[in-house]
Write an enzyme that holds these catalytic residues in place. Structure first.
Site, PDB file in Angstrom:
ATOM      1  N   TYR A   1      59.068  11.441  -4.311  1.00 29.00           N
ATOM      2  CA  TYR A   1      57.981  10.462  -4.192  1.00 29.00           C
ATOM      3  C   TYR A   1      57.847   9.671  -5.504  1.00 29.00           C
ATOM      4  CZ  TYR A   1      53.256   8.782  -5.015  1.00 29.00           C
ATOM      5  OH  TYR A   1      52.197   8.002  -5.391  1.00 29.00           O
TER       6      TYR A   1
ATOM      7  N   LYS B   1      58.576   5.497  -6.885  1.00 30.95           N
ATOM      8  CA  LYS B   1      57.673   4.620  -7.653  1.00 30.95           C
ATOM      9  C   LYS B   1      58.398   4.121  -8.904  1.00 30.95           C
ATOM     10  CE  LYS B   1      53.916   4.869  -5.133  1.00 30.95           C
ATOM     11  NZ  LYS B   1      53.493   3.709  -4.354  1.00 30.95           N
TER      12      LYS B   1
ATOM     13  N   SER C   1      52.109   4.571  -9.730  1.00 27.32           N
ATOM     14  CA  SER C   1      51.431   5.860  -9.835  1.00 27.32           C
ATOM     15  C   SER C   1      51.603   6.457 -11.225  1.00 27.32           C
ATOM     16  CB  SER C   1      52.064   6.772  -8.789  1.00 27.32           C
ATOM     17  OG  SER C   1      51.922   8.115  -9.141  1.00 27.32           O
TER      18      SER C   1
HETATM   19  C1  UD1 Z   1      49.997  13.181  -7.573  1.00 22.82           C
HETATM   20  C2  UD1 Z   1      50.534  12.134  -8.479  1.00 22.82           C
HETATM   21  C3  UD1 Z   1      49.808  10.843  -8.232  1.00 22.82           C
HETATM   22  C4  UD1 Z   1      49.988  10.458  -6.791  1.00 22.82           C
HETATM   23  C5  UD1 Z   1      49.458  11.555  -5.891  1.00 22.82           C
HETATM   24  C6  UD1 Z   1      49.836  11.208  -4.459  1.00 22.82           C
HETATM   25  C7  UD1 Z   1      51.370  13.058 -10.564  1.00 22.82           C
HETATM   26  C8  UD1 Z   1      51.074  13.321 -11.987  1.00 22.82           C
HETATM   27  N1  UD1 Z   1      50.369  12.522  -9.872  1.00 22.82           N
HETATM   28  O1  UD1 Z   1      48.722  13.485  -8.000  1.00 22.82           O
HETATM   29  O2  UD1 Z   1      50.331   9.827  -9.032  1.00 22.82           O
HETATM   30  O3  UD1 Z   1      49.362   9.257  -6.504  1.00 22.82           O
HETATM   31  O4  UD1 Z   1      50.046  12.810  -6.223  1.00 22.82           O
HETATM   32  O5  UD1 Z   1      49.856  12.295  -3.621  1.00 22.82           O
HETATM   33  O6  UD1 Z   1      52.450  13.274 -10.070  1.00 22.82           O
HETATM   34  N2  UD1 Z   1      45.428  21.105  -6.290  1.00 22.82           N
HETATM   35  C9  UD1 Z   1      45.085  22.395  -6.022  1.00 22.82           C
HETATM   36  N3  UD1 Z   1      45.120  22.829  -4.733  1.00 22.82           N
HETATM   37  C10 UD1 Z   1      45.491  22.026  -3.698  1.00 22.82           C
HETATM   38  C11 UD1 Z   1      45.840  20.674  -3.977  1.00 22.82           C
HETATM   39  C12 UD1 Z   1      45.810  20.249  -5.286  1.00 22.82           C
HETATM   40  O7  UD1 Z   1      44.742  23.162  -6.922  1.00 22.82           O
HETATM   41  O8  UD1 Z   1      45.521  22.500  -2.549  1.00 22.82           O
HETATM   42  C13 UD1 Z   1      45.385  20.621  -7.674  1.00 22.82           C
HETATM   43  C14 UD1 Z   1      46.745  20.178  -8.205  1.00 22.82           C
HETATM   44  O9  UD1 Z   1      47.431  21.247  -8.787  1.00 22.82           O
HETATM   45  C15 UD1 Z   1      46.317  19.124  -9.224  1.00 22.82           C
HETATM   46  C16 UD1 Z   1      45.024  18.556  -8.675  1.00 22.82           C
HETATM   47  O10 UD1 Z   1      44.574  19.480  -7.715  1.00 22.82           O
HETATM   48  O11 UD1 Z   1      46.035  19.727 -10.438  1.00 22.82           O
HETATM   49  C17 UD1 Z   1      45.212  17.222  -8.003  1.00 22.82           C
HETATM   50  O12 UD1 Z   1      46.277  17.325  -7.075  1.00 22.82           O
HETATM   51  P1  UD1 Z   1      46.625  16.174  -6.032  1.00 22.82           P
HETATM   52  O13 UD1 Z   1      45.376  15.695  -5.393  1.00 22.82           O
HETATM   53  O14 UD1 Z   1      47.728  16.667  -5.163  1.00 22.82           O
HETATM   54  O15 UD1 Z   1      47.137  14.971  -6.928  1.00 22.82           O
HETATM   55  P2  UD1 Z   1      48.200  14.963  -8.131  1.00 22.82           P
HETATM   56  O16 UD1 Z   1      49.287  15.927  -7.867  1.00 22.82           O
HETATM   57  O17 UD1 Z   1      47.474  15.037  -9.403  1.00 22.82           O
END
Ligand code: UD1
Length: 333
Positions: A149, A153, A124
């Protein structure tokens, strides 16, 4: 090739199996069905157009795993199985270490004992830390991530680097979204979703009343976090290229799989609304602990060495994620 796929009925593994079968490989899968229902196996077989043997087994059960390896013969193991919610990993860290680390350890023991030539691991982007500047390159020093998590990895990567008995390919995924056009497989986490796209889809479907965007005061053009979203079918295809690479070059490598393009949370929401002609109810909330402002890949290494690049764009990702939701209604009981 005979390929053993762990977490076979999961989101990314199921899409990868379809690509592998289409390319002529033979697949045996294993899943403990902790994060998906058993009927995925049937739909996956339908999507592949043939029977795929899928064992119901937890990788921590060394005895049962060993029975599978005694009975079958594999050229490669693709290891997708693992718990993957950052939030949950803070709550149940020991469960994450036990499941992800112990499961992998058992699997690697089998790879060694039964002389499997190649091992491909789903890693990841979370191994890249706060002290690196995006776009992240494989050559960057990786840091111990903040959440359990990500730590699992990181630890598994370190374990793999020490192995001499097999060639290994570590694939660092960025943010996989979307679904195959078959309408038979897609992302369907058990319980309340944690990741952005499944949350957007759940809001659109009326299962959640709103999306909370975590922070709009980041140093990015619209203040929301930027990620590198990649269509799961492109990601699946990357595994096929990695398998070819491993057997052609007999070499261990690490590759990023992303698009190299950054998209903000707001941009993703707006694109989803536009292509699906829907409105997403959202509000801005506090920043989420451990979120990087920008997490984008440099994919040059995968482009050059795997002869692979992501082809599908953001609109395809948003459209296929919603199409899958509409299809999934047919499978809900
Ligand atoms: C993270 C990990 C990724 C992993 C994945 C698994 C990092 C950098 N990345 O991705 O490697 O495979 O989790 O779960 O650690 N967001 C919102 N509101 C929400 C949910 C998310 O604003 O309710 C935003 C988050 O702040 C982020 C983006 O959406 O900026 C993506 O979030 P998410 O889909 O959870 O993935 P990552 O955290 O990027």
């Amino acid at each position: 090739m005979e390929v053993f796929v762990t977490g076979a009925c999961g989101y990314i593994a199921s899409h990868t199996i379809v690509e592998l079968v289409e390319a002529g490989h033979n697949i045996v899968g294993v899943d403990n069905f902790s994060n998906c229902s058993k009927d995925v196996a049937q739909r996956l077989r339908k999507a592949c157009g043939r029977f795929i043997k899928i064992y119901d087994c937890d990788l921590r059960d060394e005895y049962s795993l060993s029975n599978i390896f005694q009975y079958e013969r594999f050229d490669s193991v693709m290891h997708f199985a693992g718990l993957k919610s950052i939030r949950e990993s803070y709550k149940y860290p020991l469960e994450y270490y036990d499941n992800n680390i112990k499961g992998t350890l058992n699997l690697l023991k089998m790879v060694e004992k039964f002389g499997v030539e190649n091992f491909i691991f789903s890693s990841s982007a979370s191994v890249y830390g706060f002290d690196s500047t995006p776009p992240f390159k494989e050559s960057y020093h990786v840091n111990l991530p903040v959440h359990p998590y990500g730590k699992t990895k990181y630890m598994i990567e370190q374990m793999i680097f020490d192995l001499k008995f097999t060639t290994s390919i570590i694939l660092r995924y960025f943010n996989p979204v979307g679904a195959s056009s078959s309408g038979l497989i897609g992302e369907n986490p058990k319980g309340v979703p944690n990741n952005l796209m499944p949350i957007i889809v759940s809001v659109a479907a009326g299962r959640l009343d709103k999306l909370t965007i975590f922070g709009n005061d980041y140093d990015t053009p619209d203040g929301t976090c930027i990620r590198d979203y990649i269509h799961v079918v492109d990601l699946a295809n990357g595994h096929l290229r990695a398998l070819d690479f491993a057997f052609r070059n007999q070499k261990s490598e690490v590759f990023n799989l992303g698009t190299g393009k950054g998209t903000s949370v707001l941009e993703l929401v707006k694109t989803f609304e536009k292509v699906n002609n829907l409105k997403i109810n959202y509000e801005f909330g506090e920043r989420r602990d451990g979120d990087l402002p920008v997490c984008v890949s440099c994919c040059k290494k995968a482009n050059d060495k795997l002869k692979w690049n992501a082809k599908l764009g953001l609109e395809d990702m948003c459209k296929s994620a919603w199409d899958w939701e509409l299809n999934m209604k047919n499978f809900r009981v």
